[in-house]
Design a protein around this motif. Structure first.
Motif, PDB file in Angstrom:
ATOM      1  N   VAL A 134       0.808  -1.211   0.000  1.00  0.00           N
ATOM      2  CA  VAL A 134       0.000   0.000   0.000  1.00  0.00           C
ATOM      3  C   VAL A 134       0.847   1.270   0.000  1.00  0.00           C
ATOM      4  CG1 VAL A 134      -0.253  -0.001   2.515  1.00  0.00           C
ATOM      5  CG2 VAL A 134      -1.938   1.154   1.110  1.00  0.00           C
ATOM      6  N   ASP A 135       1.970   1.271   0.700  1.00  0.00           N
ATOM      7  CA  ASP A 135       2.772   2.484   0.783  1.00  0.00           C
ATOM      8  C   ASP A 135       3.350   2.860  -0.576  1.00  0.00           C
ATOM      9  OD1 ASP A 135       4.250   0.136   0.946  1.00  0.00           O
ATOM     10  OD2 ASP A 135       5.799   0.982   2.252  1.00  0.00           O
ATOM     11  N   LEU A 136       3.805   1.867  -1.335  1.00  0.00           N
ATOM     12  CA  LEU A 136       4.367   2.148  -2.653  1.00  0.00           C
ATOM     13  C   LEU A 136       3.276   2.518  -3.654  1.00  0.00           C
ATOM     14  CD1 LEU A 136       7.078  -0.653  -2.906  1.00  0.00           C
ATOM     15  CD2 LEU A 136       7.364   1.750  -2.259  1.00  0.00           C
ATOM     16  N   LEU A 137       2.121   1.890  -3.547  1.00  0.00           N
ATOM     17  CA  LEU A 137       1.017   2.235  -4.437  1.00  0.00           C
ATOM     18  C   LEU A 137       0.493   3.632  -4.120  1.00  0.00           C
ATOM     19  CD1 LEU A 137      -0.883   1.498  -6.699  1.00  0.00           C
ATOM     20  CD2 LEU A 137      -2.254   0.161  -5.079  1.00  0.00           C
ATOM     21  N   LEU A 138       0.456   3.987  -2.847  1.00  0.00           N
ATOM     22  CA  LEU A 138       0.042   5.340  -2.465  1.00  0.00           C
ATOM     23  C   LEU A 138       1.023   6.368  -3.008  1.00  0.00           C
ATOM     24  CD1 LEU A 138      -1.818   7.244  -0.856  1.00  0.00           C
ATOM     25  CD2 LEU A 138      -0.351   6.827   1.135  1.00  0.00           C
ATOM     26  N   ARG A 139       2.303   6.083  -2.928  1.00  0.00           N
ATOM     27  CA  ARG A 139       3.309   6.998  -3.475  1.00  0.00           C
ATOM     28  C   ARG A 139       3.114   7.165  -4.981  1.00  0.00           C
ATOM     29  NH1 ARG A 139       9.302   5.175  -2.389  1.00  0.00           N
ATOM     30  NH2 ARG A 139       8.403   5.102  -0.285  1.00  0.00           N
ATOM     31  N   ARG A 177       0.253   6.803  -6.604  1.00  0.00           N
ATOM     32  CA  ARG A 177      -0.950   7.614  -6.812  1.00  0.00           C
ATOM     33  C   ARG A 177      -0.658   9.098  -6.581  1.00  0.00           C
ATOM     34  NH1 ARG A 177      -6.288   6.249  -3.384  1.00  0.00           N
ATOM     35  NH2 ARG A 177      -5.171   7.366  -1.736  1.00  0.00           N
ATOM     36  N   ASP A 178       0.088   9.400  -5.530  1.00  0.00           N
ATOM     37  CA  ASP A 178       0.428  10.789  -5.251  1.00  0.00           C
ATOM     38  C   ASP A 178       1.243  11.394  -6.402  1.00  0.00           C
ATOM     39  OD1 ASP A 178      -0.881  10.644  -2.847  1.00  0.00           O
ATOM     40  OD2 ASP A 178       0.938  10.360  -1.648  1.00  0.00           O
ATOM     41  N   THR A 179       2.139  10.611  -6.972  1.00  0.00           N
ATOM     42  CA  THR A 179       2.956  11.082  -8.092  1.00  0.00           C
ATOM     43  C   THR A 179       2.088  11.379  -9.304  1.00  0.00           C
ATOM     44  OG1 THR A 179       4.860   9.813  -7.322  1.00  0.00           O
ATOM     45  CG2 THR A 179       4.882  10.533  -9.628  1.00  0.00           C
ATOM     46  N   ARG A 180       1.112  10.488  -9.581  1.00  0.00           N
ATOM     47  CA  ARG A 180       0.210  10.701 -10.712  1.00  0.00           C
ATOM     48  C   ARG A 180      -0.637  11.952 -10.498  1.00  0.00           C
ATOM     49  NH1 ARG A 180      -1.644   6.806 -14.219  1.00  0.00           N
ATOM     50  NH2 ARG A 180      -3.780   7.522 -13.833  1.00  0.00           N
ATOM     51  N   ASP A 181      -1.077  12.166  -9.261  1.00  0.00           N
ATOM     52  CA  ASP A 181      -1.914  13.322  -8.969  1.00  0.00           C
ATOM     53  C   ASP A 181      -1.199  14.641  -9.209  1.00  0.00           C
ATOM     54  OD1 ASP A 181      -4.051  11.733  -8.284  1.00  0.00           O
ATOM     55  OD2 ASP A 181      -3.688  11.826  -6.118  1.00  0.00           O
ATOM     56  N   LYS A 182       0.134  14.630  -9.082  1.00  0.00           N
ATOM     57  CA  LYS A 182       0.906  15.865  -9.213  1.00  0.00           C
ATOM     58  C   LYS A 182       1.289  16.161 -10.657  1.00  0.00           C
ATOM     59  CE  LYS A 182       2.810  15.440  -4.559  1.00  0.00           C
ATOM     60  NZ  LYS A 182       4.007  15.145  -3.744  1.00  0.00           N
ATOM     61  N   LYS A 183       1.061  15.173 -11.546  1.00  0.00           N
ATOM     62  CA  LYS A 183       1.430  15.374 -12.949  1.00  0.00           C
ATOM     63  C   LYS A 183       0.439  16.299 -13.644  1.00  0.00           C
ATOM     64  CE  LYS A 183       3.962  11.032 -13.630  1.00  0.00           C
ATOM     65  NZ  LYS A 183       3.993   9.748 -14.349  1.00  0.00           N
TER      66      LYS A 183
END
Length: 280
Positions: free
Chosen positions: A267-272, A274-280
């Protein structure tokens, strides 16, 4: 809109995609399918937490995935064949094989020790639905957070169809025949699908049969977990590919197909991601 899914739809619309953690967060002395595992999953960023249900021969419900008895309890017997007393006498073993002071938790006890508003993907309960679903009725405040899952079988759909409280439901679905059967039921609170793809063609998830659901607010879940080196739950798109090579090669490809919920062990890596995609 069925009121039991309104809160879930709010969550679904609020994220790029949802993260479902397999059996909660576990490792070291934190055992899967426990209140600790659920609570840590929430701290790590899971949107939904999967738990598994077993039933004693006395009819009491425990949070445990049958089949894991030898690994977790040093016992070769299936937990569903044990009495409540026998289950409550067992102690968990950690991942190093050391016995702990922790025991298998009753479902009711787990609920007492986790937040009321955690979405629970309740897995492996379908063998007990005739008694388990009515048992859920007593937990009134949690009804909007219970999510039932099962294979697509007529006898199971009949139970859901007839039960007066319409709990959220998403089937484990493999093919169009199962979708045909599912669509004959009008009184089931369908919120999505766990789509199983056994090869690399992904013909089912990209088929036109799902178009009307993709255009509405339904969860499409891909299971990225690695049960072993051979079992394919969503083709070759797995957690292992995502975390050892490139998340775009697995999780990203899932999202391109319309997947909006990923079940993971990481979950921690998948959350990271998702956060990266959100910032694109």
């Amino acid at each position: 809109m069925n009121q039991l899914k309104s809160k879930f739809l709010e969550l679904l619309k609020s994220k790029d995609f949802l993260i479902l953690l397999h059996r909660g967060a576990h490792g070291g002395n934190i055992v899967e399918n426990t209140a600790n595992a659920v609570n840590i999953a929430l701290r790590e960023g899971a949107d939904i937490v999967e738990i598994d249900i077993s039933m004693s021969t006395d009819g009491d419900f425990f949070v445990f995935h049958d089949g894991g008895e030898r690994r977790l309890l040093d016992d070769s017997r299936n937990i569903n064949t044990l009495s409540t007393t026998e289950i409550e006498e067992k102690y968990y073993y950690n991942e190093l094989g050391h016995v702990l002071h922790k025991k298998v938790e009753r479902f009711s006890k787990l609920l007492e020790n986790i937040p009321q508003d955690v979405f629970l993907n309740i897995d492996r309960s379908w063998g007990h639905w005739e008694t388990f679903i009515p048992y859920l009725d007593q937990f009134v405040d949690r009804h909007p957070y219970f999510m039932l899952k099962s294979p697509v079988k007529k006898e199971l759909l009949d139970i859901l169809d007839k039960h007066p409280i319409k709990y959220m439901y998403f089937p484990i679905i493999y093919n169009t025949d199962e979708l045909d059967l599912l669509e004959t039921y009008e009184n089931i609170n369908l919120v999505g699908f766990e789509v199983i793809e056994k090869d690399e063609s992904f013909e089912f998830i990209i088929s036109q049969r799902f178009d009307k659901y993709k255009q509405s607010d339904y969860m499409f879940l891909a299971n990225a977990i690695n049960l072993d080196d051979d079992t394919l739950l969503f083709g070759l798109l797995t957690d292992e590919v995502a975390i050892t090579r490139d998340p775009d090669e697995a999780w990203g490809e899932m999202l391109k197909m319309g997947i909006n919920t990923i079940q993971t062990d990481w979950v921690d890596l998948l959350l990271r991601y998702r956060d990266t995609r959100d910032k694109k």
